[in-house]
Design a protein around this motif. Structure first.
Motif, short mmCIF file in Angstrom:
data_model
loop_
_atom_site.label_atom_id
_atom_site.label_comp_id
_atom_site.label_asym_id
_atom_site.label_seq_id
_atom_site.Cartn_x
_atom_site.Cartn_y
_atom_site.Cartn_z
N TYR A 51 0.66 -1.21 -0.12
CA TYR A 51 0.12 -0.01 -0.06
C TYR A 51 0.65 1.21 0.07
O TYR A 51 0.58 2.04 -0.80
CB TYR A 51 -1.15 0.04 1.20
CG TYR A 51 -1.63 1.12 1.44
CD1 TYR A 51 -2.95 1.38 0.73
CD2 TYR A 51 -1.40 2.24 2.20
CE1 TYR A 51 -3.47 2.54 0.79
CE2 TYR A 51 -2.24 3.36 2.22
CZ TYR A 51 -3.34 3.49 1.64
OH TYR A 51 -3.91 4.69 1.71
N ASN A 52 1.87 1.29 0.82
CA ASN A 52 2.76 2.42 0.88
C ASN A 52 3.61 2.69 -0.37
O ASN A 52 3.67 3.86 -0.86
CB ASN A 52 3.66 2.16 2.17
CG ASN A 52 3.14 2.36 3.24
OD1 ASN A 52 2.10 2.90 3.61
ND2 ASN A 52 3.62 1.86 4.46
N VAL A 53 3.89 1.63 -1.07
CA VAL A 53 4.63 1.82 -2.16
C VAL A 53 3.85 2.17 -3.25
O VAL A 53 3.86 3.29 -4.12
CB VAL A 53 5.30 0.47 -2.67
CG1 VAL A 53 5.82 0.55 -4.27
CG2 VAL A 53 6.40 0.22 -1.81
N LEU A 54 2.51 1.80 -3.39
CA LEU A 54 1.70 2.15 -4.41
C LEU A 54 1.15 3.66 -4.15
O LEU A 54 1.03 4.37 -5.04
CB LEU A 54 0.13 1.42 -4.36
CG LEU A 54 -0.60 1.50 -5.25
CD1 LEU A 54 -0.20 1.26 -6.96
CD2 LEU A 54 -2.20 0.93 -5.23
N VAL A 55 0.85 4.02 -2.96
CA VAL A 55 0.73 5.41 -2.63
C VAL A 55 1.75 6.24 -3.26
O VAL A 55 1.72 7.49 -3.85
CB VAL A 55 0.40 5.72 -0.83
CG1 VAL A 55 0.43 6.99 -0.51
CG2 VAL A 55 -0.84 4.89 -0.69
N TYR A 56 3.08 5.98 -2.74
CA TYR A 56 4.16 6.81 -3.56
C TYR A 56 4.17 6.64 -5.03
O TYR A 56 4.27 7.92 -5.39
CB TYR A 56 5.41 5.99 -2.99
CG TYR A 56 6.73 6.65 -3.56
CD1 TYR A 56 7.24 8.02 -2.97
CD2 TYR A 56 7.45 6.44 -4.44
CE1 TYR A 56 8.45 8.61 -3.35
CE2 TYR A 56 8.46 6.89 -5.17
CZ TYR A 56 8.95 8.00 -4.58
OH TYR A 56 10.16 8.53 -5.02
N VAL A 57 4.01 5.79 -5.47
CA VAL A 57 3.92 5.78 -6.92
C VAL A 57 2.92 6.50 -7.55
O VAL A 57 2.84 7.42 -8.48
CB VAL A 57 3.64 4.07 -7.50
CG1 VAL A 57 3.15 4.22 -9.14
CG2 VAL A 57 5.03 3.15 -7.24
N MET A 58 1.65 6.42 -6.97
CA MET A 58 0.35 7.26 -7.42
C MET A 58 0.96 8.66 -7.24
O MET A 58 0.45 9.78 -8.18
CB MET A 58 -0.74 6.96 -6.62
CG MET A 58 -1.43 5.63 -6.70
SD MET A 58 -2.00 5.66 -8.53
CE MET A 58 -1.24 4.28 -9.23
N SER A 59 1.44 9.12 -6.09
CA SER A 59 1.76 10.35 -5.79
C SER A 59 3.05 11.09 -6.85
O SER A 59 2.66 12.15 -7.32
CB SER A 59 2.63 10.53 -4.39
OG SER A 59 1.61 10.35 -3.27
N PHE A 60 3.97 10.24 -7.25
CA PHE A 60 4.99 10.65 -8.06
C PHE A 60 4.15 10.90 -9.58
O PHE A 60 4.39 11.75 -10.17
CB PHE A 60 5.71 9.37 -8.33
CG PHE A 60 6.78 9.63 -9.61
CD1 PHE A 60 7.75 10.79 -9.35
CD2 PHE A 60 6.79 8.93 -10.62
CE1 PHE A 60 8.41 11.05 -10.51
CE2 PHE A 60 7.44 9.23 -11.75
CZ PHE A 60 8.51 10.18 -11.58
N PHE A 61 3.17 9.97 -10.14
CA PHE A 61 2.41 10.01 -11.12
C PHE A 61 1.52 11.11 -11.11
O PHE A 61 1.35 11.74 -12.28
CB PHE A 61 1.86 8.67 -11.60
CG PHE A 61 2.68 7.56 -12.10
CD1 PHE A 61 3.91 7.82 -12.60
CD2 PHE A 61 2.10 6.41 -12.06
CE1 PHE A 61 4.54 6.82 -12.94
CE2 PHE A 61 2.80 5.15 -12.56
CZ PHE A 61 4.30 5.50 -12.97
#
Length: 119
Positions: A51-61
């Motif tokens: 979840y934390n990694v996906l949130v980071y990826v979404m934030s970056f995108f």
């Protein structure tokens, strides 16, 4: 920025366990009526680290989308990239029609997460 993206995508594809396990791909067809609830359930079912990694990826995108005029990227393109690198198809695996449909549903949920403030 290209070096960052190359390093980032290389890292994501080299993980022994993908950020988005295929077991969490939607089992039902995603549509406008169920996308919000399915996306919420998907996020709740992700293990905390994923979840934390996906949130980071979404934030970056989402940050990338701020500059869409100059980088010619759309939320749909980024959702496709996210699906490809956060849940890569293993080599030598032929996807059946069910998996193709589940992957398409995952793409729609990622697109939804990019376009809303659900996370």
């Amino acid at each position: 920025i290209h070096s960052y993206v190359e390093c980032f995508t290389s890292f994501l594809t080299s993980l022994s366990v993908p950020v988005v396990p295929t077991s969490l791909f939607p089992m039902v067809e995603i549509n406008s009526e169920n996308i919000q609830s399915m996306s919420r359930k998907f996020l709740e079912d992700l293990p905390p680290v994923h979840y934390n990694v996906l949130v980071y990826v979404m934030s970056f995108f989402r940050e990338v989308l701020i500059y869409r005029e100059s980088n010619n990227l759309t939320a749909a393109k980024l959702a496709r990239i996210c699906c490809k690198f956060c849940s890569p198809t293993p080599p030598n695996v032929i996807m059946d029609s069910s998996m193709v449909q589940r992957r398409a549903g995952m793409h729609l949920m990622i697109l939804h997460l990019l376009e809303t403030s659900s996370i």
